[in-house]
Write an enzyme that holds these catalytic residues in place. Sequence first.
Site, PDB file in Angstrom:
ATOM      1  N   ASN A 718       0.851  -1.184   0.000  1.00  0.00           N
ATOM      2  CA  ASN A 718       0.000   0.000   0.000  1.00  0.00           C
ATOM      3  C   ASN A 718       0.888   1.235   0.000  1.00  0.00           C
ATOM      4  O   ASN A 718       1.500   1.575   1.010  1.00  0.00           O
ATOM      5  CB  ASN A 718      -0.908  -0.016   1.233  1.00  0.00           C
ATOM      6  CG  ASN A 718      -1.760   1.239   1.327  1.00  0.00           C
ATOM      7  OD1 ASN A 718      -1.971   1.935   0.326  1.00  0.00           O
ATOM      8  ND2 ASN A 718      -2.252   1.543   2.517  1.00  0.00           N
ATOM      9  N   ARG A 723       0.612   5.237  -7.568  1.00  0.00           N
ATOM     10  CA  ARG A 723      -0.173   6.041  -8.513  1.00  0.00           C
ATOM     11  C   ARG A 723       0.653   6.402  -9.745  1.00  0.00           C
ATOM     12  O   ARG A 723       0.112   6.544 -10.848  1.00  0.00           O
ATOM     13  CB  ARG A 723      -0.653   7.315  -7.807  1.00  0.00           C
ATOM     14  CG  ARG A 723      -1.436   8.263  -8.701  1.00  0.00           C
ATOM     15  CD  ARG A 723      -1.567   9.639  -8.064  1.00  0.00           C
ATOM     16  NE  ARG A 723      -2.351   9.609  -6.865  1.00  0.00           N
ATOM     17  CZ  ARG A 723      -3.678   9.753  -6.827  1.00  0.00           C
ATOM     18  NH1 ARG A 723      -4.341   9.922  -7.959  1.00  0.00           N
ATOM     19  NH2 ARG A 723      -4.322   9.739  -5.696  1.00  0.00           N
ATOM     20  N   ASP A 741     -12.815   9.190  -6.012  1.00  0.00           N
ATOM     21  CA  ASP A 741     -13.997   9.923  -5.559  1.00  0.00           C
ATOM     22  C   ASP A 741     -14.127  11.285  -6.239  1.00  0.00           C
ATOM     23  O   ASP A 741     -14.918  12.117  -5.811  1.00  0.00           O
ATOM     24  CB  ASP A 741     -13.964  10.107  -4.039  1.00  0.00           C
ATOM     25  CG  ASP A 741     -12.720  10.857  -3.565  1.00  0.00           C
ATOM     26  OD1 ASP A 741     -11.861  11.143  -4.411  1.00  0.00           O
ATOM     27  OD2 ASP A 741     -12.621  11.147  -2.360  1.00  0.00           O
ATOM     28  N   ASP A 828       1.327  13.913  -4.610  1.00  0.00           N
ATOM     29  CA  ASP A 828       0.974  14.907  -5.620  1.00  0.00           C
ATOM     30  C   ASP A 828       1.925  16.103  -5.574  1.00  0.00           C
ATOM     31  O   ASP A 828       2.309  16.653  -6.615  1.00  0.00           O
ATOM     32  CB  ASP A 828      -0.473  15.357  -5.435  1.00  0.00           C
ATOM     33  CG  ASP A 828      -0.802  15.681  -3.974  1.00  0.00           C
ATOM     34  OD1 ASP A 828       0.093  15.546  -3.109  1.00  0.00           O
ATOM     35  OD2 ASP A 828      -1.956  16.049  -3.695  1.00  0.00           O
TER      36      ASP A 828
END
Length: 914
Positions: A718, A723, A741, A828
């Site tokens: 995990n 990504r 989401d 990010d």
Amino acid sequence: MLRNGVVGNVGQPCMLRWSNRIRLTWLSFTLFIILVFFPLIAHYYLTTIDNLDDSGPRIFEPRSGNALCEVKHVQDLCRIRESVSEELLQLEAKRQELNSEIAKLNLKIESCKKSIENAKQDLLQLKNVISQTEHSYKELVAQNQPKLSLPIRLLPEKDETNFPLPKSPNSCRLHSCFDYSRCPLTSGFPVYIYPLDQYQFSALIDPLIKQAFLETARTNIYVTNNPHIACVYVVLIGELQGSTVLKSIDLEKQLHSLSYWRSDGHNHLLINLSRRSQTQNLLYNVSTGRAMVAQSTFYDMQYRPGFDLIPSPFIHAMSEPNFLEIPPQVPVKRKYLFSFQGEKIESLMSSLQEARSFEEEIEGNAPADYDDRIIATLKAVQDSKLDLVLVEFTCKNQPRPALPTEWALCGERADRLELLKLSTFVLIITPGNSHLIASTGCSMRLFEALEVGAIPVILGEHVQLPYQDTIHWSEAALVVPKPRITEVHFLLRSISDSDLLNMRHQGRFLWETYFSTSDNVLSAILSTVRTRIQIPAAPIPEEPSKEIPHKTGKTAGTDPNMADTGDLDLGPVETEPPYASPKYLRNFTVTVRDTYRAWNTAPGPFHLFPHTPLDPTLPSEAKFLGSGTGFRPIGAGAGGSGKEFQAALGGNVPREQFTVVMLTYEREEVLMNSLERLNGLPYLNKVVVVWNSPKPPSEDLIWPDIGVPIVVVRTEKNSLNNRFLPWDTIETEAILSIDDDAHLRHDEIMFGFRVWREARDRIVGFPGRYHAWDMTHQSWLYNSNYSCELSMVLTGAAFFHKYYAYLYSYIMPQAIRDMVDEYINCEDIAMNFLVSHITRKPPIKVTSRWTFRCPGCPQALSHDDSHFHERHKCINFFVKVYGYMPLLYTQFRVDSVLFKTRLPHDKTKCFKFI
């Protein structure tokens, strides 16, 4: 009479009034009787009828003919009532039967309509496939060039290649001394490293160098264990331990006895690494034949330009630099404008026999020595106190050993680095003997300066710097002829802060890429040889996709969040066949034509990428005149408004599609809803769901059918870094990274995709963020508030090039990925840092969207206060790793062309709501 007449006239109206009153009274009485007795009579008749219904007709005693008639009349009425009731029941049954038939017919009509629509879509898809095939065929015919595929790998057939040696050993060049037949363009550049036990002098090599070299060679992608297919043969010859001396004749014999020396040593590379300031020039009097030499010390009569190479010193054996110990690149100007420490000991005699013999050869022909003028000038600058400088020409402690006419290093390495951290520039005075074109002492000064961000100023243009034929040193250092020493102070003061920082930034890149680790040192040496013989680098690896099987069942509906676009389509819905981006089209042009960019810009020349966002763009007319392969111009080149705009991608690059990459963790219902919203999205190639949970999806989970493949990949652990893994199942250059989401309309996605196609080297997305300066703590903060200026676009909804996925996963410092795993946060921000660091450009935000709302979703981690504290820490840590703040501010946002423009009735907008 008159009176009687009058009286008579008056009496008549009175009589009339009485008569009227009597009539009114009678009418009232009659109405009263009717109102009172009519209900009784009606009740009597109704009761009679009910009795007839219940018990049948009764026989009355006929009192008169009228009574009998009344009974017959009632019976007729009953029969009529029964007949009407039966007819009504029959009509109701028929009505229900007809309604049922109408419902069935309506269902058939709807089914037929759906079949017609499906048939129309299938027909449209077939027409589009035919059109695309015809278009591709016409392009191939017009281009008249078949698709290029890799040829069969060519390997040498013979182990012996005999051709005459050049007249002088020092005249060796690649064309005369290198056997290209052993290195076909598609050979992959196999390198064979001799085992150290095959030659005796390997026991004398410094153990640290030997161990680091072998560890690096073991993991190098080019190294092969099969000497028969090798292109280059590598021999590690040094440096030797301590003061060990190896006779030239002994070394020469051992080299010539190597298994694959083949009489002249062609395609051999002899590597002599340096860890000390005075490294023995072992090969000075050794006949190396056609073998290339890589070492830090060369005399001009010994060095063969374009054939031999000068590597960097071997200082660090670590796998990755300790970025926290490296000083930041700002402030630009430091305490000292420049510094120099060194001592020139004329009486210091080198123990190197080649140095003594060389001095004897050139005695009496020595060029002018400017060292006295240099010393006088620098002391004058120091005494003038116009700027704070530090120059010392005598070491406080015993100077390090050095070659004759070379300035010896002072003190320990740690002490030298502390001074360099305080210096904007550092002077590197080349040896007074101009025939000594490369020395380990100068290389170590250069290496230490780049490591801590002191800009090197090299006095003496005759020297050869490491990898000088590929690295443009003018971007990271100043090379000044010694006669200009009196102008150096003026020159250094005239350089702007932006230029200073660019030079320091470039120096940091060179140090990190080529000098910082043992792996980089060996990779740089091999890449120099590979670049010279024009063989492409090895392809960068892709992440294997371990797919999770899943059931696809229900057909996804239309996007409920999709805005009404009227008659305006967004592109070919379910009609464009899957189209993968072409790969490796510029293998050899990158190697031959882009040598400068490959060696002097990040990430360096060590990998070959399938495609990059920096590939050149054709001029506009080329797509209509001879180079139109893959292009789909709007209106066939005539342009147009919304209708023509949506029918083709247009732009400056050929057609393409994009891949959605969606990271998820145990939110199956949210994930399914998000996937359904992608149904019918134009130009979508596939969806890659990164399953970040160790627990597999539910066995009874039915995945939606959205018209394109959904690939679910299993991860090893995990990690939010997953990504950005370059999964091999991603076949397009464009990646839309999106949270599971996030709610995006189709028109927003399509608009972002079109914008990204015009800014392929940048992140293009929706939620913008800002890095703010904390005046109190003199550090950076992460800011998510609405702002007129931004510096980041979050990758929860953003397009980026797959090229950056490779850089993030394999090139970016591991320390950043480790912090992302530690906090389970900031991936990010890390991607924004990386792209801004590579491009020196800010991201592009599209539309006014700033946040995403997910009704019914569990509370996100970003709602927690600790989330923002961690992001503050991430930003400041990333700044330490990079040495500066790569993020750039922008006040620019992209909205649709013709959005608020008034158009004629026969024109349509490009995007109605953007």
